[in-house]
Design an enzyme around this catalytic site. Structure first.
Site, PDB file in Angstrom:
ATOM      1  N   GLY A  24       0.830  -1.209   0.000  1.00  0.00           N
ATOM      2  CA  GLY A  24       0.000   0.000   0.000  1.00  0.00           C
ATOM      3  C   GLY A  24       0.856   1.246   0.000  1.00  0.00           C
ATOM      4  O   GLY A  24       1.733   1.419   0.838  1.00  0.00           O
ATOM      5  N   GLY A  26      -0.433   4.373   0.318  1.00  0.00           N
ATOM      6  CA  GLY A  26      -1.241   5.462   0.863  1.00  0.00           C
ATOM      7  C   GLY A  26      -0.462   6.166   1.970  1.00  0.00           C
ATOM      8  O   GLY A  26       0.769   6.089   2.030  1.00  0.00           O
ATOM      9  N   GLY A  28      -0.254   5.493   5.178  1.00  0.00           N
ATOM     10  CA  GLY A  28       0.447   4.561   6.069  1.00  0.00           C
ATOM     11  C   GLY A  28       1.703   4.012   5.418  1.00  0.00           C
ATOM     12  O   GLY A  28       2.787   4.029   6.007  1.00  0.00           O
ATOM     13  N   VAL A  92      -2.056  -6.928  -4.661  1.00  0.00           N
ATOM     14  CA  VAL A  92      -1.799  -7.987  -3.676  1.00  0.00           C
ATOM     15  C   VAL A  92      -2.993  -8.936  -3.690  1.00  0.00           C
ATOM     16  O   VAL A  92      -4.141  -8.496  -3.623  1.00  0.00           O
ATOM     17  CB  VAL A  92      -1.660  -7.381  -2.256  1.00  0.00           C
ATOM     18  CG1 VAL A  92      -1.425  -8.482  -1.227  1.00  0.00           C
ATOM     19  CG2 VAL A  92      -0.553  -6.343  -2.212  1.00  0.00           C
ATOM     20  N   GLU A 183     -18.687  17.320   2.910  1.00  0.00           N
ATOM     21  CA  GLU A 183     -17.787  18.020   1.985  1.00  0.00           C
ATOM     22  C   GLU A 183     -18.287  17.902   0.550  1.00  0.00           C
ATOM     23  O   GLU A 183     -18.264  18.876  -0.210  1.00  0.00           O
ATOM     24  CB  GLU A 183     -16.366  17.473   2.133  1.00  0.00           C
ATOM     25  CG  GLU A 183     -15.778  17.877   3.483  1.00  0.00           C
ATOM     26  CD  GLU A 183     -14.374  17.359   3.762  1.00  0.00           C
ATOM     27  OE1 GLU A 183     -13.959  16.394   3.121  1.00  0.00           O
ATOM     28  OE2 GLU A 183     -13.712  17.938   4.647  1.00  0.00           O
ATOM     29  N   ASP A 313      -6.011   2.722   7.851  1.00  0.00           N
ATOM     30  CA  ASP A 313      -7.445   2.392   7.872  1.00  0.00           C
ATOM     31  C   ASP A 313      -7.721   0.909   8.072  1.00  0.00           C
ATOM     32  O   ASP A 313      -8.801   0.534   8.524  1.00  0.00           O
ATOM     33  CB  ASP A 313      -8.097   2.825   6.541  1.00  0.00           C
ATOM     34  CG  ASP A 313      -8.391   4.318   6.505  1.00  0.00           C
ATOM     35  OD1 ASP A 313      -8.033   5.021   7.466  1.00  0.00           O
ATOM     36  OD2 ASP A 313      -8.973   4.766   5.500  1.00  0.00           O
TER      37      ASP A 313
HETATM   38  C1  LIG Z   1     -13.409  11.154   0.631  1.00  0.00           C
HETATM   39  C2  LIG Z   1     -12.472  11.058   1.809  1.00  0.00           C
HETATM   40  C3  LIG Z   1     -12.115  12.200   2.493  1.00  0.00           C
HETATM   41  C4  LIG Z   1     -11.233  12.129   3.577  1.00  0.00           C
HETATM   42  N1  LIG Z   1     -10.895  13.275   4.218  1.00  0.00           N
HETATM   43  C5  LIG Z   1      -9.996  13.218   5.211  1.00  0.00           C
HETATM   44  C6  LIG Z   1      -9.573  14.402   5.853  1.00  0.00           C
HETATM   45  O1  LIG Z   1     -10.061  15.490   5.539  1.00  0.00           O
HETATM   46  N2  LIG Z   1      -8.605  14.327   6.815  1.00  0.00           N
HETATM   47  C7  LIG Z   1      -8.061  13.109   7.175  1.00  0.00           C
HETATM   48  O2  LIG Z   1      -7.172  13.080   8.037  1.00  0.00           O
HETATM   49  N3  LIG Z   1      -8.460  11.973   6.605  1.00  0.00           N
HETATM   50  C8  LIG Z   1      -9.409  11.989   5.640  1.00  0.00           C
HETATM   51  N4  LIG Z   1      -9.814  10.847   5.042  1.00  0.00           N
HETATM   52  C9  LIG Z   1      -9.303   9.557   5.519  1.00  0.00           C
HETATM   53  C10 LIG Z   1      -7.905   9.286   4.993  1.00  0.00           C
HETATM   54  O3  LIG Z   1      -7.824   9.561   3.617  1.00  0.00           O
HETATM   55  C11 LIG Z   1      -7.578   7.815   5.289  1.00  0.00           C
HETATM   56  O4  LIG Z   1      -7.685   7.624   6.665  1.00  0.00           O
HETATM   57  C12 LIG Z   1      -6.156   7.490   4.824  1.00  0.00           C
HETATM   58  O5  LIG Z   1      -6.071   7.580   3.427  1.00  0.00           O
HETATM   59  C13 LIG Z   1      -5.772   6.087   5.277  1.00  0.00           C
HETATM   60  O6  LIG Z   1      -4.470   5.822   4.859  1.00  0.00           O
HETATM   61  P1  LIG Z   1      -4.039   4.312   4.544  1.00  0.00           P
HETATM   62  O7  LIG Z   1      -2.616   4.360   4.146  1.00  0.00           O
HETATM   63  O8  LIG Z   1      -4.445   3.437   5.643  1.00  0.00           O
HETATM   64  O9  LIG Z   1      -4.962   3.888   3.328  1.00  0.00           O
HETATM   65  P2  LIG Z   1      -5.004   4.514   1.870  1.00  0.00           P
HETATM   66  O10 LIG Z   1      -4.569   5.918   1.850  1.00  0.00           O
HETATM   67  O11 LIG Z   1      -6.372   4.180   1.367  1.00  0.00           O
HETATM   68  O12 LIG Z   1      -3.925   3.649   1.087  1.00  0.00           O
HETATM   69  C14 LIG Z   1      -4.108   2.284   0.828  1.00  0.00           C
HETATM   70  C15 LIG Z   1      -3.352   1.967  -0.444  1.00  0.00           C
HETATM   71  O13 LIG Z   1      -3.406   0.559  -0.641  1.00  0.00           O
HETATM   72  C16 LIG Z   1      -3.620   0.302  -2.001  1.00  0.00           C
HETATM   73  N5  LIG Z   1      -4.269  -1.009  -2.120  1.00  0.00           N
HETATM   74  C17 LIG Z   1      -5.446  -1.397  -1.605  1.00  0.00           C
HETATM   75  N6  LIG Z   1      -5.681  -2.680  -1.902  1.00  0.00           N
HETATM   76  C18 LIG Z   1      -4.625  -3.112  -2.618  1.00  0.00           C
HETATM   77  C19 LIG Z   1      -4.270  -4.373  -3.187  1.00  0.00           C
HETATM   78  N7  LIG Z   1      -5.055  -5.460  -3.100  1.00  0.00           N
HETATM   79  N8  LIG Z   1      -3.092  -4.467  -3.838  1.00  0.00           N
HETATM   80  C20 LIG Z   1      -2.249  -3.372  -3.933  1.00  0.00           C
HETATM   81  N9  LIG Z   1      -2.548  -2.175  -3.413  1.00  0.00           N
HETATM   82  C21 LIG Z   1      -3.717  -2.040  -2.750  1.00  0.00           C
HETATM   83  C22 LIG Z   1      -4.509   1.440  -2.483  1.00  0.00           C
HETATM   84  O14 LIG Z   1      -4.389   1.648  -3.879  1.00  0.00           O
HETATM   85  C23 LIG Z   1      -3.975   2.615  -1.668  1.00  0.00           C
HETATM   86  O15 LIG Z   1      -3.004   3.347  -2.370  1.00  0.00           O
HETATM   87  C24 LIG Z   1     -10.707  10.878   3.975  1.00  0.00           C
HETATM   88  C25 LIG Z   1     -11.079   9.720   3.279  1.00  0.00           C
HETATM   89  C26 LIG Z   1     -11.959   9.811   2.206  1.00  0.00           C
HETATM   90  C27 LIG Z   1     -12.343   8.557   1.469  1.00  0.00           C
END
Ligand SMILES: Cc1cc2nc3c(=O)[nH]c(=O)nc-3n(C[C@H](O)[C@H](O)[C@H](O)COP(=O)(O)OP(=O)(O)OC[C@H]3O[C@@H](n4cnc5c(N)ncnc54)[C@H](O)[C@@H]3O)c2cc1C
Length: 432
Positions: A24, A26, A28, A92, A183, A313
């Site tokens: 991932g 993102g 994290g 993945v 939003e 997340d």
């Molecule tokens: C519309 C929206 C608005 C938001 N606004 C805010 C805000 O204003 N402030 C705030 O703090 N948070 C906000 N959030 C929440 C924040 O974006 C998430 O908490 C954050 O992105 C989580 O980070 P992460 O790294 O866990 O997951 P993500 O950022 O979702 O990253 C996960 C990554 O894993 C990849 N992935 C998933 N499955 C697979 C797979 N099978 N194989 C390969 N890659 C994969 C995805 O492509 C992605 O790039 C918002 C979320 C949304 C949806």
């Protein structure tokens, strides 16, 4: 937390550096990878996209305020200055914890010495009839582009055939009164009432409804009561109809039926009502918490797997101070990712890991141009312009590069002064 001997490579492989696999790209995953920049390890980041998605600004792409490039940054570009990191674009498919191997849909498996699982979460339709086929979620860049294109297309259809207007072609139902729904509804209202009002002067504005449906008794249930009522009033002032205590029971292409029996004529429905963690969490050998989230130890490792860390997340992490479960927020994911990277580096050096401590910068949401709400960890609240500035500052800090930050500031300032939304064009690849 003691360093475990089976978490470090054996002595025979001493010349080889530990392999850190990060699933991932993102908040994290990036936090973890960046933290390992100077560590004596080889880092591999794998994501199904070749870009990092900045989810907090997706609604601005969906409503033409920002270009897609403001919300998606090339992942490879983010590691040009990190020689120990490699990026692959692949999906993945499974994680084999016993053999320390991850499989992918498009490339051969990769082994690891340390694994960081940061696969995020996706939409949860809660089994609502028709949602999977007709609702537009707001969790990925393709989702935002799809909504943008659909809204533009509906206004074009209404322009060509005004008889469709009474059938609800321009109406949008937004489901969910949390930050995503607020939003999106606020930004759509500003797009409708300013830019589209000028673009389509012959279409009466009262025939283009934006309806926000929330099952609970208030919007933004995680905020103080004063913020909740302020948000409702601010949205209504922008022309959003707010329906509280209403649950969507079924969705058809042009109709939305509520459990109360009300039927809304709307050709577009945006789903901002629920999340569920990546299904790959189910393969990590531990019982899942609510929303399919994976429980973690205080140092963010997986129980009985000290070489595996789970962040963002997808994780169910309890705050060491308050004992509360940390919310699914970008700031939580970024800080947890950094802590996981820090702990991997410590293990690689034969040191103990350290527990994660979250530094809360407050919870916030934007309602419209220069209007936002903020609640700090201590319970203080801000509304309006000051909250909007705080929102901007916190979210600029989350953007991945200085260039992205500069671009966002220019776009926001330009849109703020001019009301201009340059993204209002439909580029189709199936035609010249
Ligand atoms: C519309 C929206 C608005 C938001 N606004 C805010 C805000 O204003 N402030 C705030 O703090 N948070 C906000 N959030 C929440 C924040 O974006 C998430 O908490 C954050 O992105 C989580 O980070 P992460 O790294 O866990 O997951 P993500 O950022 O979702 O990253 C996960 C990554 O894993 C990849 N992935 C998933 N499955 C697979 C797979 N099978 N194989 C390969 N890659 C994969 C995805 O492509 C992605 O790039 C918002 C979320 C949304 C949806």
């Amino acid at each position: 937390m003691a360093a475990q001997s089976d978490a470090t490579p054996d002595a025979g492989a001493a010349v080889e550096r530990p392999r850190v696999l990060i699933l991932g790209g993102g908040f994290g995953g990036l936090g973890a990878a960046r933290e390992l920049k100077d560590a004596a390890v080889d880092v591999t980041v794998v994501d199904r996209h070749d870009y990092h998605t900045f989810q907090p600004l997706l609604y601005q792409v969906a409503t033409d305020l920002l270009e897609t490039t403001a919300c998606g940054h090339p992942l490879r570009d983010l590691f040009h200055d990190q020689p120990n990191a490699t990026v692959h674009e692949a999906t993945v498919t499974s994680v084999d914890l016993d053999n320390r191997e991850v499989t992918f849909a498009e490339m051969p498996p990769l082994g690891y010495d340390y694994l960081v699982v940061a696969l995020g979460a996706g939409v949860n339709f809660f089994g609502v009839d028709g949602a999977a086929d007709h609702a537009l979620p707001m969790y990925t860049l393709p989702d935002a582009v799809r909504l943008r294109d659909q809204v533009l297309q509906r206004w074009t259809e209404a322009d060509r055939d005004p008889s469709l207007i009474d059938d609800g072609v321009l109406n949008v139902v937004v489901v969910g009164g949390g930050p995503t729904g607020i939003e999106t509804a606020g930004a759509l209202a500003e797009l409708y009432r300013s830019n589209f009002a000028e673009d389509y002067p012959s279409i009466p504005q009262d025939k283009a409804r934006i309806i926000l449906v929330e099952a609970g008794p208030a919007l933004l249930s995680m905020f103080a009561p004063s913020i909740r009522s302020y948000t409702k009033k601010a949205l209504e002032k922008r022309g959003v109809e707010v329906m509280l205590g209403e649950v969507v029971s079924s969705i058809e292409p042009t109709r939305v039926t509520l459990k109360s029996g009300t039927v809304l004529d709307a050709h577009t429905l945006v789903w901002g009502a629920g999340l569920q963690a990546s299904p790959l969490g189910a393969g990590l050998g531990v019982g899942l918490e609510r929303g399919n989230r994976v429980p973690t130890e205080p140092d963010l490792s997986l129980t009985a797997r000290p070489e595996v860390f789970v962040v963002g997340d997808i994780a169910w992490t309890t705050d060491t101070g308050s004992g509360d479960v940390l919310p699914q927020l970008g700031s939580v994911a970024l800080q947890a990712g950094k802590q996981a990277g820090h702990n991997v580096a410590r293990l690689a050096e034969g040191k103990d890991t350290e527990p994660f401590e979250y530094h809360d910068k407050g919870t916030m949401a934007t309602i419209g141009r220069y209007v936002a709400v903020v609640q700090t960890a201590g319970g203080r609240t801000f509304k309006g312009k000051s909250a909007s500035l705080a929102w901007g500052a916190v979210h600029l800090a989350l953007l991945s590069t200085g260039e992205d930050r500069a671009k966002a500031v220019v776009d926001w300032a330009w849109a703020g002064f001019t009301h201009e939304r340059a993204g209002r064009i439909s580029v189709r690849t199936d035609t010249d």
